[in-house]
Design an enzyme around this catalytic site. Structure first.
Site: not given
Ligand code: F6R
Length: 240
Positions: A67, A135, A137, A142
């Site tokens: 992303d 959450n 995701h 989401e």
């Molecule tokens: C990042 C992504 C997100 C993260 C998730 C966890 O490319 O797609 O889904 O993997 O938000 O983020 P962290 O590792 O910062 O807790």
């Protein structure tokens, strides 16, 4: 889903790096699906250290990222393109032509999503690395995202904006929209490796592993993947 519980973040990072290295050594032309965020940083540092020590070759490896924030150019220090160069690609000596991420500055959203979908079809991933949102995701899919979604533009959940604000000088600077790989495409990877660290992920880990498979918990779809491994440290695994 195979579950590996580690003592701490160090061990999680070591074990995750080993899984990626197994793929890279077995398949020198592998396609790696990669994630940003805090969780994979230790794993990425270990891949860089391994290359220094053992000279592991990444000259034919290709990568696709999950992303990118909409509205940030690749040169912006908070963009995911910049994050990947700084935290992994430069250290692995990756050819920039072999790395792929959505163009956050694309003016035509639909055309950019179609370009990325086509690219993902051309580059089937040998392994997809994921982090887990608090959450539930995965990538920026989401809660409520269709399991059949392809690359699309999302409005980030308030909780995601809050979680990501720590990386910006002020919460008002966090982009509200992003391009993301869809759930359908995440599920197409041959192998999936999802990492979760820290107590703030414990609820999401529980729902992902033990809860119903539902679009309200995007990560729960991983229960349906034939070769998915979760590596969680003790804190993140605290409720399972
Ligand atoms: C990042 C992504 C997100 C993260 C998730 C966890 O490319 O797609 O889904 O993997 O938000 O983020 P962290 O590792 O910062 O807790």
């Amino acid at each position: 889903m195979k579950i590996v519980i580690t003592e701490d973040y160090e061990e999680l990072s070591r074990s995750g790096a080993q899984s990626i290295l197994d793929v890279v050594r077995q398949t020198p032309q592998a396609v790696l699906g990669l994630a940003t965020g805090t969780t994979p940083l230790g794993l990425y540092a270990r891949l860089i250290a391994d290359r220094k020590e053992n000279g592991t070759d990444y000259s034919q490896i290709r990568t696709v990222n999950l992303d990118e924030y909409q509205g940030l150019p690749a040169s912006h220090p908070q963009s995911y393109a910049y994050f990947m160069r700084k935290n992994l690609f430069d250290g692995l000596g990756m050819d920039p032509e072999h790395t792929n991420i959505e163009n956050g500055m694309a003016e035509d959203e639909e055309a950019e999503c179609a370009r990325y979908d086509a690219l993902l079809n051309e580059l089937p991933r040998d392994i997809q690395l994921l982090g887990l949102g608090s959450n539930g995701h995965i990538a920026f899919n989401e809660p409520g995202t269709s399991f059949s979604s392809g690359t699309h533009v999302v409005t980030l959940a308030e909780s995601t904006v809050r979680d990501n604000a720590r990386l910006f000088s002020d919460i008002s600077e966090v982009p509200r929209k992003a391009f993301t790989m869809g759930i359908k495409q995440i599920m197409q990877a041959k192998k999936i490796l999802i990492l979760a660290s820290g107590a703030n992920k414990a609820d999401a880990v529980y729902k992902m592993v033990k809860g119903a498979v539902t679009e309200q918990v995007p990560a729960s779809v991983l229960q349906l993947h034939p070769d998915c491994t979760l590596i969680a440290d003790r804190e993140a695994a605290g409720k399972i």
